[in-house]
Design an enzyme around this catalytic site. Structure first.
Site, PDB file in Angstrom:
ATOM      1  N   LYS A 100       0.859  -1.186   0.000  1.00  0.00           N
ATOM      2  CA  LYS A 100       0.000   0.000   0.000  1.00  0.00           C
ATOM      3  C   LYS A 100       0.892   1.232   0.000  1.00  0.00           C
ATOM      4  O   LYS A 100       2.029   1.184   0.497  1.00  0.00           O
ATOM      5  CB  LYS A 100      -0.858   0.000   1.272  1.00  0.00           C
ATOM      6  CG  LYS A 100      -2.093   0.862   1.198  1.00  0.00           C
ATOM      7  CD  LYS A 100      -3.303   0.062   0.775  1.00  0.00           C
ATOM      8  CE  LYS A 100      -4.568   0.866   0.810  1.00  0.00           C
ATOM      9  NZ  LYS A 100      -5.751   0.050   0.558  1.00  0.00           N
TER      10      LYS A 100
ATOM     11  N   GLY B  89     -19.867   7.383   0.800  1.00  0.00           N
ATOM     12  CA  GLY B  89     -19.022   7.881  -0.281  1.00  0.00           C
ATOM     13  C   GLY B  89     -19.082   6.968  -1.492  1.00  0.00           C
ATOM     14  O   GLY B  89     -20.121   6.380  -1.805  1.00  0.00           O
ATOM     15  N   ASN B  90     -17.933   6.828  -2.153  1.00  0.00           N
ATOM     16  CA  ASN B  90     -17.879   6.086  -3.423  1.00  0.00           C
ATOM     17  C   ASN B  90     -18.447   4.681  -3.330  1.00  0.00           C
ATOM     18  O   ASN B  90     -19.265   4.276  -4.150  1.00  0.00           O
ATOM     19  CB  ASN B  90     -16.423   5.988  -3.891  1.00  0.00           C
ATOM     20  CG  ASN B  90     -15.925   7.317  -4.381  1.00  0.00           C
ATOM     21  OD1 ASN B  90     -16.663   8.072  -5.019  1.00  0.00           O
ATOM     22  ND2 ASN B  90     -14.679   7.632  -4.077  1.00  0.00           N
ATOM     23  N   VAL B  91     -17.996   3.903  -2.352  1.00  0.00           N
ATOM     24  CA  VAL B  91     -18.449   2.510  -2.250  1.00  0.00           C
ATOM     25  C   VAL B  91     -19.887   2.454  -1.730  1.00  0.00           C
ATOM     26  O   VAL B  91     -20.761   1.794  -2.319  1.00  0.00           O
ATOM     27  CB  VAL B  91     -17.534   1.682  -1.308  1.00  0.00           C
ATOM     28  CG1 VAL B  91     -18.084   0.275  -1.126  1.00  0.00           C
ATOM     29  CG2 VAL B  91     -16.115   1.626  -1.854  1.00  0.00           C
TER      30      VAL B  91
HETATM   31  N1  LIG Z   1     -13.056   2.276  -3.048  1.00  0.00           N
HETATM   32  C1  LIG Z   1     -12.842   0.972  -3.016  1.00  0.00           C
HETATM   33  O1  LIG Z   1     -12.944   0.264  -4.027  1.00  0.00           O
HETATM   34  C2  LIG Z   1     -12.509   0.310  -1.701  1.00  0.00           C
HETATM   35  C3  LIG Z   1     -12.099  -1.025  -1.694  1.00  0.00           C
HETATM   36  C4  LIG Z   1     -11.848  -1.652  -0.473  1.00  0.00           C
HETATM   37  C5  LIG Z   1     -11.975  -0.937   0.703  1.00  0.00           C
HETATM   38  N2  LIG Z   1     -12.350   0.353   0.671  1.00  0.00           N
HETATM   39  C6  LIG Z   1     -12.488   1.062   1.943  1.00  0.00           C
HETATM   40  O2  LIG Z   1     -13.844   1.461   2.108  1.00  0.00           O
HETATM   41  C7  LIG Z   1     -13.916   2.714   2.785  1.00  0.00           C
HETATM   42  C8  LIG Z   1     -14.684   3.712   1.923  1.00  0.00           C
HETATM   43  O3  LIG Z   1     -14.030   3.872   0.681  1.00  0.00           O
HETATM   44  P1  LIG Z   1     -14.580   4.909  -0.399  1.00  0.00           P
HETATM   45  O4  LIG Z   1     -13.763   4.696  -1.621  1.00  0.00           O
HETATM   46  O5  LIG Z   1     -16.064   4.830  -0.463  1.00  0.00           O
HETATM   47  O6  LIG Z   1     -14.123   6.264   0.277  1.00  0.00           O
HETATM   48  P2  LIG Z   1     -14.849   7.684   0.201  1.00  0.00           P
HETATM   49  O7  LIG Z   1     -13.869   8.660   0.723  1.00  0.00           O
HETATM   50  O8  LIG Z   1     -15.479   7.915  -1.116  1.00  0.00           O
HETATM   51  O9  LIG Z   1     -16.055   7.509   1.257  1.00  0.00           O
HETATM   52  C9  LIG Z   1     -15.893   7.560   2.631  1.00  0.00           C
HETATM   53  C10 LIG Z   1     -17.005   8.447   3.186  1.00  0.00           C
HETATM   54  O10 LIG Z   1     -16.921   8.411   4.603  1.00  0.00           O
HETATM   55  C11 LIG Z   1     -17.197   9.723   5.075  1.00  0.00           C
HETATM   56  N3  LIG Z   1     -16.659   9.861   6.429  1.00  0.00           N
HETATM   57  C12 LIG Z   1     -15.375  10.109   6.819  1.00  0.00           C
HETATM   58  N4  LIG Z   1     -15.301  10.163   8.155  1.00  0.00           N
HETATM   59  C13 LIG Z   1     -16.550   9.945   8.627  1.00  0.00           C
HETATM   60  C14 LIG Z   1     -17.115   9.866   9.922  1.00  0.00           C
HETATM   61  N5  LIG Z   1     -16.387  10.041  11.023  1.00  0.00           N
HETATM   62  N6  LIG Z   1     -18.445   9.602  10.039  1.00  0.00           N
HETATM   63  C15 LIG Z   1     -19.193   9.429   8.931  1.00  0.00           C
HETATM   64  N7  LIG Z   1     -18.718   9.512   7.680  1.00  0.00           N
HETATM   65  C16 LIG Z   1     -17.417   9.753   7.534  1.00  0.00           C
HETATM   66  C17 LIG Z   1     -16.564  10.642   4.056  1.00  0.00           C
HETATM   67  O11 LIG Z   1     -17.127  11.932   4.108  1.00  0.00           O
HETATM   68  C18 LIG Z   1     -16.888   9.909   2.756  1.00  0.00           C
HETATM   69  O12 LIG Z   1     -18.114  10.339   2.184  1.00  0.00           O
HETATM   70  C19 LIG Z   1     -12.450   3.104   3.066  1.00  0.00           C
HETATM   71  O13 LIG Z   1     -12.100   2.636   4.354  1.00  0.00           O
HETATM   72  C20 LIG Z   1     -11.660   2.327   2.012  1.00  0.00           C
HETATM   73  O14 LIG Z   1     -10.336   2.061   2.425  1.00  0.00           O
HETATM   74  C21 LIG Z   1     -12.617   0.992  -0.495  1.00  0.00           C
HETATM   75  C1  LIG Z   2      -8.618  -1.255  -5.423  1.00  0.00           C
HETATM   76  C2  LIG Z   2      -7.676  -1.815  -4.436  1.00  0.00           C
HETATM   77  C3  LIG Z   2      -6.363  -2.118  -5.055  1.00  0.00           C
HETATM   78  C4  LIG Z   2      -7.454  -0.978  -3.259  1.00  0.00           C
HETATM   79  C5  LIG Z   2      -8.673  -0.788  -2.400  1.00  0.00           C
HETATM   80  N1  LIG Z   2      -8.700   0.552  -1.933  1.00  0.00           N
HETATM   81  C6  LIG Z   2      -8.643  -1.775  -1.248  1.00  0.00           C
HETATM   82  O1  LIG Z   2      -8.425  -1.409  -0.126  1.00  0.00           O
HETATM   83  O2  LIG Z   2      -8.891  -2.947  -1.448  1.00  0.00           O
END
Ligand SMILES: NC(=O)c1ccc[n+]([C@@H]2O[C@H](COP(=O)([O-])OP(=O)(O)OC[C@H]3O[C@@H](n4cnc5c(N)ncnc54)[C@H](O)[C@@H]3O)[C@@H](O)[C@H]2O)c1
Ligand SMILES: CC(C)C[C@H](N)C(=O)O
Length: 365
Positions: free
Chosen positions: A80, A182-184
């Site tokens: 990472k 957020g995104n996920v």
């Molecule tokens: N994007 C991916 O494909 C992916 C894959 C695996 C794991 N993850 C994990 O999933 C989580 C979310 O990822 P994402 O890409 O949706 O990120 P993101 O930043 O788009 O979404 C996270 C959301 O959480 C909110 N947030 C932050 N602190 C907060 C709090 N204290 N209370 C409430 N809301 C809060 C943010 O405002 C944001 O809208 C992260 O931990 C990331 O590491 C993401």
């Molecule tokens: C898309 C992946 C390589 C990374 C992702 N943010 C995860 O934590 O799994």
């Protein structure tokens, strides 16, 4: 923090510090274990309160990727990157190009992708300098934003956990509390709403909350209220360490299943959930959809094939719940065992000497 002691305790391979004065790049690449293949893990950009906090995050997240990739059945190790800076203010093209050159210098030991604070556009810039980047634009024949696929995997894993807790994997009528939309989680909320679940959501970003309230009829609560709402399932989808001494006594849910990485503040919190009979779907197992999707790029991206593999998250959660019940151990331990056993098996099978090993990056190289 004594870095070498920490690295020795959890058997890390390498920690790389990258600095570029002109662009302001300050990045830390952590490579945990490459037994299964090159380390694949995203790049997080975050305004860390200290350099120590950034190093710790890179190390913790890298180790999580080793376990995630192993249980997902990928031939990839774990790594990472964290970039120190505010993703809203501090990004520039030169920064990601400088970072891309550092990745290239590792010659395939580490492959990156998106994480919190970085986007497909950032990956496209990194791609100007290196092939060792995934999650780049579909225009390049790649997989694009991994978040919707991560959401699909979380949805499938949540159903498997619900089956264990409620006797059926149907989520219609279930009340699901989602932390961070957020995104996920936006995409996760769509799947859940389509199936007829009732959503209670929170986020520190009001616009993100409004979107799911308007589109999916979710009810909103303040960020500090999400832990004690009456619900069947709690889905942490924001940041890590949210399952801790303060939050566990507040929880009403029978299942915890969400996208966030490193949800347990410490392993003891996984033990407590187990004793309380709360079913915890281990974070790195349920949120592997994104990495499964980007990893498929390494063989020439095929969305159908990637989604088929993401479906296996359901079976992986079922298997972990079975091990947990059979061996009377918490689910996080069952997942760790699966990962460690696979890594050991492959390590042992690599005992013969090969003059040149087949590289897993068959398409990219
Ligand atoms: N994007 C991916 O494909 C992916 C894959 C695996 C794991 N993850 C994990 O999933 C989580 C979310 O990822 P994402 O890409 O949706 O990120 P993101 O930043 O788009 O979404 C996270 C959301 O959480 C909110 N947030 C932050 N602190 C907060 C709090 N204290 N209370 C409430 N809301 C809060 C943010 O405002 C944001 O809208 C992260 O931990 C990331 O590491 C993401
Ligand atoms: C898309 C992946 C390589 C990374 C992702 N943010 C995860 O934590 O799994």
């Amino acid at each position: 923090m004594n870095i070498f002691n920490y690295m020795k305790t959890y058997d890390y391979e390498q920690l790389v510090f990258c600095q570029d004065k002109q662009s302001g790049l300050k990045a830390i690449i952590a490579i945990h274990d490459t037994t299964l293949g090159p380390a694949l893990g995203g790049t997080r950009m975050w305004n860390y309160e200290s350099e120590e906090a950034a190093i710790e995050d890179a190390l913790r997240l890298a180790r999580g990727m080793t376990y995630k990739n192993a249980v997902a059945g990928l031939n990839l190790g774990g790594g990472k990157t964290v970039i120190i800076g505010d993703p809203k203010k501090d990004k520039n093209e030169e920064m990601f190009r400088a970072f891309g050159r550092y990745i290239q210098s590792l010659n395939g030991r580490y492959i990156t992708a998106e994480d919190v604070g970085t986007t497909v556009e950032d990956m496209d810039i990194i791609h100007e300098e290196t092939d060792f980047v995934t999650g780049i634009s579909p225009a390049f024949g790649s997989s694009g934003n991994p978040s919707p696929v991560t959401a699909y995997g979380v949805y499938r894993g949540m159903k498997a956990a619900a089956k264990e807790a409620f006797g059926s994997d149907m989520l219609n009528g279930k009340i699901i509390a989602v932390q961070g939309v957020g995104n996920v989680a936006y995409h996760l909320c769509k799947y859940l709403n389509d199936e007829g679940a009732k959503l209670i959501v929170t986020d520190i970003n009001k616009e993100a909350v409004n979107r799911v309230v308007v589109e999916f009829g979710a009810s909103a609560v303040e960020p500090n209220q999400i832990y004690n709402v009456e619900c069947d399932i709690f889905a942490p989808c924001a940041l890590g360490a949210v399952i801790n001494d303060e939050t566990i006594p507040q929880l009403k849910a029978k299942v915890i299943a969400g996208a966030a990485n490193n949800q347990l503040k410490d392993t003891v919190h996984g033990d407590i959930l187990h004793e309380m009979g709360i079913i915890y779907a281990p974070d790195y197992v349920i949120n592997a959809g994104g990495v499964i999707n980007v990893a498929d790029e390494l063989n020439g991206y095929n969305r159908e094939r990637a989604l088929k593999k993401v479906e296996t998250i359901y079976n992986n959660i079922e298997r972990i719940l079975e091990i947990s019940k059979g061996q009377q151990i918490p689910t996080y331990k069952a997942a760790d065992r699966l990962a460690e056993e696979r890594i050991d098996r492959i390590r042992n099978s690599r005992s013969q000497f090969l003059l040149k090993e087949k590289h897993v990056l068959t398409h990219k190289l």
